[in-house]
Scaffold this active site. Structure first.
Site, PDB file in Angstrom:
ATOM      1  N   ARG A  28     -36.483  29.833   0.355  1.00  0.00           N
ATOM      2  CA  ARG A  28     -35.039  30.113   0.448  1.00  0.00           C
ATOM      3  C   ARG A  28     -34.287  29.658  -0.804  1.00  0.00           C
ATOM      4  NH1 ARG A  28     -32.570  31.273   5.382  1.00  0.00           N
ATOM      5  NH2 ARG A  28     -34.058  32.205   6.806  1.00  0.00           N
ATOM      6  N   ARG A  32     -27.347  30.025   0.076  1.00  0.00           N
ATOM      7  CA  ARG A  32     -25.968  29.548   0.176  1.00  0.00           C
ATOM      8  C   ARG A  32     -25.683  28.213  -0.491  1.00  0.00           C
ATOM      9  NH1 ARG A  32     -25.989  30.699   6.417  1.00  0.00           N
ATOM     10  NH2 ARG A  32     -28.102  30.089   5.883  1.00  0.00           N
ATOM     11  N   ARG A  41     -22.498  37.209  -2.624  1.00  0.00           N
ATOM     12  CA  ARG A  41     -22.576  37.507  -1.188  1.00  0.00           C
ATOM     13  C   ARG A  41     -21.236  38.017  -0.673  1.00  0.00           C
ATOM     14  NH1 ARG A  41     -22.763  38.380   3.538  1.00  0.00           N
ATOM     15  NH2 ARG A  41     -23.601  37.151   5.252  1.00  0.00           N
ATOM     16  N   ASP A  78     -35.250  40.007   3.587  1.00  0.00           N
ATOM     17  CA  ASP A  78     -35.362  39.229   4.825  1.00  0.00           C
ATOM     18  C   ASP A  78     -36.529  39.760   5.638  1.00  0.00           C
ATOM     19  OD1 ASP A  78     -33.678  37.064   6.358  1.00  0.00           O
ATOM     20  OD2 ASP A  78     -34.418  38.481   7.854  1.00  0.00           O
ATOM     21  N   TYR A 154     -37.917  37.517  17.303  1.00  0.00           N
ATOM     22  CA  TYR A 154     -36.537  38.019  17.136  1.00  0.00           C
ATOM     23  C   TYR A 154     -36.359  39.380  17.801  1.00  0.00           C
ATOM     24  CZ  TYR A 154     -35.852  34.256  13.784  1.00  0.00           C
ATOM     25  OH  TYR A 154     -35.749  33.019  13.212  1.00  0.00           O
TER      26      TYR A 154
HETATM   27  O1  CP3 Z   1     -36.654  32.537  -0.038  1.00  0.00           O
HETATM   28  C1  CP3 Z   1     -35.784  33.261  -0.553  1.00  0.00           C
HETATM   29  O2  CP3 Z   1     -34.908  32.828  -1.329  1.00  0.00           O
HETATM   30  C2  CP3 Z   1     -35.865  34.746  -0.324  1.00  0.00           C
HETATM   31  C3  CP3 Z   1     -35.046  35.275   0.712  1.00  0.00           C
HETATM   32  C4  CP3 Z   1     -35.323  35.026   2.185  1.00  0.00           C
HETATM   33  C5  CP3 Z   1     -34.286  35.124   3.141  1.00  0.00           C
HETATM   34  N1  CP3 Z   1     -34.821  35.046   4.366  1.00  0.00           N
HETATM   35  C6  CP3 Z   1     -32.856  35.316   2.820  1.00  0.00           C
HETATM   36  C7  CP3 Z   1     -31.835  34.980   3.839  1.00  0.00           C
HETATM   37  C8  CP3 Z   1     -36.507  34.813   2.889  1.00  0.00           C
HETATM   38  C9  CP3 Z   1     -37.904  34.573   2.366  1.00  0.00           C
HETATM   39  C10 CP3 Z   1     -36.185  34.835   4.276  1.00  0.00           C
HETATM   40  C11 CP3 Z   1     -37.184  34.689   5.347  1.00  0.00           C
HETATM   41  C12 CP3 Z   1     -36.747  34.567   6.732  1.00  0.00           C
HETATM   42  N2  CP3 Z   1     -35.697  35.206   7.348  1.00  0.00           N
HETATM   43  C13 CP3 Z   1     -37.442  33.812   7.706  1.00  0.00           C
HETATM   44  C14 CP3 Z   1     -38.735  33.061   7.486  1.00  0.00           C
HETATM   45  C15 CP3 Z   1     -38.593  31.839   6.676  1.00  0.00           C
HETATM   46  C16 CP3 Z   1     -37.734  30.769   7.276  1.00  0.00           C
HETATM   47  O3  CP3 Z   1     -36.836  30.293   6.579  1.00  0.00           O
HETATM   48  O4  CP3 Z   1     -38.005  30.360   8.418  1.00  0.00           O
HETATM   49  C17 CP3 Z   1     -36.747  33.947   8.916  1.00  0.00           C
HETATM   50  C18 CP3 Z   1     -37.094  33.303  10.228  1.00  0.00           C
HETATM   51  C19 CP3 Z   1     -35.652  34.839   8.675  1.00  0.00           C
HETATM   52  C20 CP3 Z   1     -34.672  35.369   9.671  1.00  0.00           C
HETATM   53  C21 CP3 Z   1     -33.293  34.993   9.323  1.00  0.00           C
HETATM   54  N3  CP3 Z   1     -32.583  35.485   8.251  1.00  0.00           N
HETATM   55  C22 CP3 Z   1     -32.462  34.073  10.010  1.00  0.00           C
HETATM   56  C23 CP3 Z   1     -32.867  33.280  11.247  1.00  0.00           C
HETATM   57  C24 CP3 Z   1     -31.236  34.049   9.331  1.00  0.00           C
HETATM   58  C25 CP3 Z   1     -30.008  33.304   9.752  1.00  0.00           C
HETATM   59  C26 CP3 Z   1     -30.129  31.850   9.525  1.00  0.00           C
HETATM   60  C27 CP3 Z   1     -29.679  31.507   8.134  1.00  0.00           C
HETATM   61  O5  CP3 Z   1     -30.418  30.789   7.437  1.00  0.00           O
HETATM   62  O6  CP3 Z   1     -28.571  31.916   7.811  1.00  0.00           O
HETATM   63  C28 CP3 Z   1     -31.349  34.902   8.206  1.00  0.00           C
HETATM   64  C29 CP3 Z   1     -30.311  35.165   7.178  1.00  0.00           C
HETATM   65  C30 CP3 Z   1     -30.680  34.917   5.759  1.00  0.00           C
HETATM   66  N4  CP3 Z   1     -31.838  35.332   5.155  1.00  0.00           N
HETATM   67  C31 CP3 Z   1     -29.871  34.279   4.780  1.00  0.00           C
HETATM   68  C32 CP3 Z   1     -30.595  34.315   3.574  1.00  0.00           C
HETATM   69  C33 CP3 Z   1     -30.149  33.795   2.232  1.00  0.00           C
HETATM   70  C34 CP3 Z   1     -28.473  33.733   4.995  1.00  0.00           C
HETATM   71  C35 CP3 Z   1     -27.536  34.888   5.189  1.00  0.00           C
HETATM   72  C36 CP3 Z   1     -26.234  34.760   4.475  1.00  0.00           C
HETATM   73  O7  CP3 Z   1     -26.189  34.643   3.240  1.00  0.00           O
HETATM   74  O8  CP3 Z   1     -25.231  34.818   5.183  1.00  0.00           O
END
Ligand code: CP3
Length: 348
Positions: A28, A32, A41, A78, A154
């Site tokens: 990640r 943010r 964003r 994602d 999910y």
């Molecule tokens: O690693 C990176 O920088 C690459 C981008 C990346 C994102 N999501 C961007 C993201 C990666 C590799 C993921 C994987 C992901 N997404 C997982 C597996 C890894 C982990 O962290 O457990 C899972 C379970 C998800 C599903 C997901 N996406 C959730 C549960 C959420 C909401 C929770 C949160 O952290 O906000 C997201 C949204 C998300 N994916 C964001 C980002 C940067 C935040 C969204 C935003 O900017 O508003």
């Protein structure tokens, strides 16, 4: 004329060569906690618009590389783009996380598309090509997908759940229907990952964030076996494809996961037990991890000590330095810098 090949320390670790200074990146890492991410964003509108606009996705991917000079970039996307390409409704509500239409009965599962609409992946591939064109040759580019089990949690519940109870329950009550979701995800993930390699990814990571809630028998069936099929399916199309697995919370199941899936490296969470990892995991594959994301928020002497522990535990073997899970939004940037200095400036 052949160009001299530029080494990628990250890929060297995966190929079997320990690096004196372990390569570093953070799960990640685009997100943010970075002001430049929050700015873009806000411009992009929705989160999926950010993922599916190649110019934006490429830019966000490169932001942490410019700031920290990590050894690997991970494409900004994602894990839920796969259900989206399968025609499921996927929305990200501000501050609430993902929302999907629940796929929680055998009748609903019978209507699931057999294959992903490949055109939905095209913007991700375009973003990868843009990043590869701009990225220094010494830096690896990581493509990824969610493991079928984690993505299914999910899809079934329609949202994140504390203990993944809806998917676990469905898998017990209707294993054949649940297997249909898993099988569909295996096939579409093979397509998606192969496409990412063709677009310039050097290596792939499979995120099984919720693997740790499964009892051993269920872990074998819903985490190990689908991941094994993806690894095999990708390598059938791209011989020697490099793949990292992240079965978060797998604990004592890690040796079985590594042995049976055929991954080149395994990402370990912060609760992993060092002797088990060294003797039964790192002896076979490279290890990635495993700083607690909370100590990165805490900083100070606790952070230095935790970084030193990761190095003491794993740097004698093949190590990619990372966190045990994703970086949290409230993490101070100066703590990330402190961590990187501590890893890179040590004399070994
Ligand atoms: O690693 C990176 O920088 C690459 C981008 C990346 C994102 N999501 C961007 C993201 C990666 C590799 C993921 C994987 C992901 N997404 C997982 C597996 C890894 C982990 O962290 O457990 C899972 C379970 C998800 C599903 C997901 N996406 C959730 C549960 C959420 C909401 C929770 C949160 O952290 O906000 C997201 C949204 C998300 N994916 C964001 C980002 C940067 C935040 C969204 C935003 O900017 O508003």
């Amino acid at each position: 004329m052949t160009q001299p090949t530029i080494r990628k320390p990250f890929m060297d670790v995966l190929s079997g060569q320990r690096q004196a200074v372990p390569p570093i990146w953070m799960m990640r890492q685009a997100g943010r906690y970075l002001p430049e991410y929050r700015e873009l964003r806000a411009k992009a509108g929705g989160f999926l618009d950010l993922c599916f606009t190649p110019e934006f996705a490429a830019e966000v991917t490169l932001q942490p590389i410019r700031r920290f000079k990590f050894d690997a970039a991970i494409i900004f996307s994602d894990i839920l783009v796969v259900p989206y390409a399968l025609g499921r409704s996927v929305r990200f509500e501000a501050g609430e996380g993902p929302r999907l239409d629940p796929l929680d009965t055998p009748d609903k599962i019978a209507t699931l598309a057999a294959a992903a609409d490949g055109s939905k992946f095209a913007p991700v591939y375009e973003a990868l090509r843009r990043v590869r064109a701009e990225l220094d040759q010494s830096i690896a580019l990581i493509g990824f997908c969610g493991a079928p089990w984690t993505v299914a949690t999910y899809m079934v519940a329609g949202q994140g759940t504390p203990d993944q109870a809806p998917a676990r329950m469905l898998a017990y009550r209707h294993p054949d229907a649940f297997a249909r979701i898993i099988d569909t995800l295996v096939e579409s993930s093979i397509t998606y990952l192969t496409g990412q390699l063709a677009a310039g990814a050097d290596v792939l990571q499979i995120f099984d964030t919720w693997a740790g809630v499964l009892p051993p028998r269920e872990f074998e069936r819903w985490s190990i076996e689908p991941t094994r099929r993806i690894v095999e399916g990708v390598r059938k199309k791209v011989a020697g494809a490099r793949i990292i697995g992240f079965p978060r919370g797998a604990g004592a199941m890690l040796p079985a996961y590594v042995e049976r899936t055929g991954v080149d490296a395994v990402s370990i969470d912060w609760a992993a037990e060092p002797t088990l990892i060294r003797d039964r995991v790192q002896n076979r594959v490279a290890v990635q991890g495993n700083l607690d994301p909370l100590v990165l928020i805490a900083g100070g002497a606790a952070l230095d000590r935790a970084v030193d522990d990761v190095l003491a535990n794993y740097a004698a073997g093949r190590l990619i330095f990372n966190l045990g899970h994703g970086i949290q939004p409230e993490t101070p940037i100066s703590h990330v810098e402190q961590m990187i200095r501590r890893v890179r400036d040590r004399q070994r």
